[in-house]
Scaffold this active site. Structure first.
Site, short mmCIF file in Angstrom:
data_model
loop_
_atom_site.label_atom_id
_atom_site.label_comp_id
_atom_site.label_asym_id
_atom_site.label_seq_id
_atom_site.Cartn_x
_atom_site.Cartn_y
_atom_site.Cartn_z
N ASN A 283 45.43 40.05 48.70
CA ASN A 283 45.32 38.60 48.49
C ASN A 283 46.49 38.19 47.62
OD1 ASN A 283 44.68 35.99 47.81
ND2 ASN A 283 42.90 36.53 46.56
N LYS B 122 47.36 35.22 46.71
CA LYS B 122 47.12 34.02 45.89
C LYS B 122 48.32 33.07 46.06
CE LYS B 122 44.16 36.88 43.11
NZ LYS B 122 43.54 37.19 41.83
N HIS C 69 36.34 32.88 46.92
CA HIS C 69 37.02 33.66 45.87
C HIS C 69 36.67 33.05 44.51
CE1 HIS C 69 40.13 35.38 43.35
NE2 HIS C 69 40.21 36.34 44.25
N GLU D 201 38.37 32.41 42.01
CA GLU D 201 39.30 31.36 41.54
C GLU D 201 38.98 30.02 42.20
OE1 GLU D 201 42.90 33.58 42.26
OE2 GLU D 201 42.28 34.96 40.67
N GLU E 15 33.93 41.28 43.70
CA GLU E 15 35.02 41.18 42.73
C GLU E 15 34.46 40.68 41.41
OE1 GLU E 15 39.03 40.66 44.85
OE2 GLU E 15 38.15 38.68 44.73
N GLY F 290 42.73 40.60 37.54
CA GLY F 290 43.96 40.32 36.81
C GLY F 290 43.94 40.75 35.35
N SER G 70 41.71 44.47 39.72
CA SER G 70 42.66 45.42 39.11
C SER G 70 42.75 46.75 39.85
CB SER G 70 42.32 45.64 37.63
OG SER G 70 42.43 44.41 36.92
P1 13P Z 1 43.82 41.71 40.89
O1 13P Z 1 43.97 42.89 41.82
O2 13P Z 1 45.14 41.12 40.47
O3 13P Z 1 42.90 41.99 39.76
O4 13P Z 1 43.13 40.52 41.77
C1 13P Z 1 41.97 40.80 42.48
C2 13P Z 1 41.66 39.65 43.35
O5 13P Z 1 41.32 38.56 42.87
C3 13P Z 1 41.78 39.83 44.81
O6 13P Z 1 41.19 38.78 45.51
#
Ligand code: 13P
Length: 258
Positions: A10, A12, A96, A98, A169, A175, A214
């Site tokens: 992903n 983003k 997601h 976010e 997740e 992150g 992560s």
């Molecule tokens: P990270 O791998 O940067 O922690 O992000 C995970 C994520 O949100 C994938 O959708």
């Protein structure tokens, strides 16, 4: 033999169309066709570049990170599932964290988005996961269930069961460099799988459940070895072609060694 784990990246809000082309040409050089189906979720404007760059690779699919549930209309800035499909996307992320936390996406909206995406013949990766406060309050499983059940209850989802994928997740692992321990991830993945089996709408067994938060080349093998982890949804480490190729190689090896 176990089904091949799915590595998904992903991106983003990273990578323009030209950066997408450059990334994919490097990635495809470092990662030959493997056993694992590999997915990329670039920003929507970069989807056509990603589809072009991966045209000759049957193991690679391209998806969008978000859609609106209407087919078309006066929704400035939005994108429909049918448009994504027409641009060559085969998959769509829904819910997601976010989108939920930063853009106020509600559970009802995730249901409408999942239904619209499946109606447009896309495969859906439904993302679920608890915040740290929710985990500390002992509500992790309840929160995941509250995000999962309304989507699983929709008729359109149940009749397209084989096109559904779940991604667990935990928000506190996204992150942050902090990964769920194999025990914590395993416990939640098995709880999600049990719920999918209970709802059970297909002959093919429950949809795969990916882990995200992560994931890096250094921890992916350990996570993929956990019973109930059927793949990984990767943010930061999917932005580097060599790191993501290493993750895909680990997924391919996990398929052949189990
Ligand atoms: P990270 O791998 O940067 O922690 O992000 C995970 C994520 O949100 C994938 O959708």
């Amino acid at each position: 033999m176990r089904k091949s784990p799915i590595p998904a990246g992903n991106w983003k809000m990273h990578k323009s169309p030209s950066e997408t082309e450059a990334f994919l040409s490097r990635f495809l050089e470092s990662y030959g066709e493997g056993d694992a189906p590999v997915l990329f979720f670039p920003p929507a404007v970069s989807v056509p570049a990603a589809v072009r760059a991966t045209r000759d690779r049957k193991d690679v699919g391209i998806g969008v990170q978000n859609i609106h549930w209407e087919r078309e209309g006066a929704f400035t800035g939005e994108l429909s599932a049918a448009m994504a499909r027409d641009a060559g996307a085969t998959h769509c992320l829904v819910g997601h964290s976010e989108r939920r936390a930063l853009f106020g996406e509600t559970v009802e909206e995730t249901v409408k988005k999942a239904v619209a995406a499946l109606d447009a013949d896309l495969q859906v990766i439904l993302c679920v996961g608890e915040s740290l406060d929710e985990r500390d309050a002992g509500r992790a499983e309840a929160v995941v269930r509250e995000q999962l059940d309304p989507v699983l209850g929709a008729d359109a989802v149940r009749s397209a069961w084989h096109r559904l994928i779940i991604a667990y997740e935990p928000v506190w692992a996204i992150g942050t460099g902090r990964t769920a321990s194999p025990d914590d991830a395993g416990r939640m993945h098995r709880a999600i799988r049990a719920r999918l089996e209970e709802v059970g709408a297909g002959d093919d067994g429950p949809p795969p459940v990916l882990y995200g938060g992560s994931v890096k080349p250094g921890n992916v093998a350990e996570l993929l070895a956990v019973d109930g982890v059927d793949g990984v949804l990767v943010g930061g480490a999917s932005l580097d072609p060599h790191d993501f190729a290493a993750i895909c190689t680990a997924a391919s090896e996990a398929a052949s060694t189990s």
